[in-house]
Design an enzyme around this catalytic site. Structure first.
Site, short mmCIF file in Angstrom:
data_model
loop_
_atom_site.label_atom_id
_atom_site.label_comp_id
_atom_site.label_asym_id
_atom_site.label_seq_id
_atom_site.Cartn_x
_atom_site.Cartn_y
_atom_site.Cartn_z
CG HIS A 44 105.38 -23.09 -14.86
ND1 HIS A 44 104.59 -22.28 -14.07
CD2 HIS A 44 104.54 -23.66 -15.77
CE1 HIS A 44 103.34 -22.37 -14.47
NE2 HIS A 44 103.27 -23.21 -15.50
CG PHE A 75 99.75 -19.30 -18.63
CD1 PHE A 75 100.27 -19.62 -17.38
CD2 PHE A 75 100.33 -19.86 -19.76
CE1 PHE A 75 101.35 -20.48 -17.27
CE2 PHE A 75 101.40 -20.72 -19.64
CZ PHE A 75 101.93 -21.04 -18.40
CE1 TYR A 99 95.54 -20.62 -13.63
CE2 TYR A 99 94.35 -19.66 -15.48
CZ TYR A 99 95.49 -19.75 -14.70
OH TYR A 99 96.56 -18.95 -14.98
CG ASP A 137 95.58 -29.36 -15.72
OD1 ASP A 137 96.28 -28.46 -15.22
OD2 ASP A 137 95.11 -30.29 -15.05
#
Length: 358
Positions: free
Chosen positions: A324, A215, A204, A202
């Site tokens: 990740h 990202f 920031y 989701d």
């Protein structure tokens, strides 16, 4: 000359119904007739005509009806109150500059009292929460995503999601990204230009960070730890100098579809909109790309993204899985994200390479 009317009526449960007919007055009477009272739901009668427009081309009328049916309530209210005219809607949806077959008389019809009531209700909400009709969130301004976007926006899950977001805004919640950037990934990377899909979770949740690309942070923000590690791998894999900005717009414009699984978040509340409907929307997006494209690289980082593997046709596309990038923060560089070489592997698979430089 034969005319075709696209119209919006309001039902007794306060919902809007959109239809098409060659006699709008007769059609509204039919909606209110005893034999039709149960044709939708028992509580949706009587109806009141709020808006209609007249066209001479059946295909244009049919297209306009389809588009309006897929709109959110706020967008329908904008056309009812005259914020956005029907011709502009139709021209945008068909990716055309004009339609000369729109009859100039009698023109768009609005029931004066009802339109004023709808307009007054819309003005009660804060201006920052109003619909932005010239932005990426307008499905009909994203021609490469037709018919996917309107088909999803017409679904009950999507209507429920939008109702939830509006209710949270009215309660004072600060939601990121801004409304006109929620679909930024779809705007910057048309379906026909997609080479690579990168999945995030989701947005920031800090002020001024999120702008609709996973990202990525808006220019001027500190680069987050996950993105710093992505840049380190980019440098090791491609020899590209580590960027000083965290904004990934150039990747999006070069065919990298940067999709968060959940498209909105609340300030300082990561995961606040989990389970509200975005997962359904983005699952459908992934499946649509998989079904309508050939030879796309799907980069899945972390267990959350790995769960989406089943949505992708591996006989047509390349799937690259790795931990990740944030895992390296906690594993001291030993989580195996470093060394996964996603950028060179993607380009080795693609006929048209991605320019990963920022």
């Amino acid at each position: 000359m034969k005319y075709f009317y696209v119209y919006i009526v309001q039902c007794s449960d306060n919902s809007y119904y959109t239809g098409m007919t060659n006699d709008v007055d007769r059609r509204v009477l039919e909606h209110n007739s005893e034999e039709n009272r149960g044709s939708y739901t028992a509580n949706k009668r009587p109806v009141e005509l709020l808006w209609s427009t007249q066209l001479t081309d059946f295909n244009q009328a049919e297209e306009l009806e389809k588009q309006i049916k897929g709109w959110s309530r706020k967008k329908k209210e904008a056309i009812i109150t005259g914020e956005w005219d029907a011709l502009k809607v139709l021209a945008a949806c068909n990716n055309a500059s004009s339609h000369r077959n729109l009859s100039p008389e009698p023109g768009p019809f609005r029931h004066t009292e009802r339109s004023r009531s709808v307009n007054e209700k819309s003005n009660e909400t804060d201006a920052t929460n109003s619909a932005s009709f010239d932005s990426a969130q307008d499905d009909c301004l994203l021609p490469s995503w037709q018919p996917f976007m309107p088909s999803q926006m017409a679904q009950p899950y999507y209507e429920n999601l939008q109702d939830y977001l509006e209710s949270r805004r009215k309660e004072g919640a600060i939601i990121y990204p801004p409304k006109d950037e929620i679909f930024k990934a779809f705007e910057l990377t048309p379906l026909d230009k997609i080479k690579v899909v990168i999945l995030g979770q989701d947005p920031y949740h800090g002020e001024g960070q999120a702008h609709g690309l996973c990202f990525s942070v808006r220019e001027g923000n500190k680069i987050p730890p996950s993105l710093r590690n992505i840049y380190k791998e980019l440098n090791a894999d491609q020899g590209i100098e580590i960027p000083t900005s965290g904004e990934l717009t150039k990747w999006a414009e070069n065919g990298v579809f940067l999709l968060n699984t959940i498209l909105t978040v609340e300030q300082k509340s990561p995961g606040a909109h989990k389970g509200k409907g975005w997962e359904t929307f983005t699952d459908e997006t992934i499946q649509y790309i998989s079904g309508h494209k050939e030879n796309v690289v799907f980069i899945l980082w972390g267990a959350f993204a790995h769960k989406k593997e089943s949505l992708i046709d591996e006989t047509k596309h390349l799937i690259l899985k790795a931990p990740h990038p944030a895992a390296e923060v906690y594993a001291g560089g030993k989580a195996c994200f470093f060394g996964s070489k996603p950028f060179s592997k993607a380009n080795a698979f693609l006929d048209e390479k991605v320019d990963w430089r920022l």
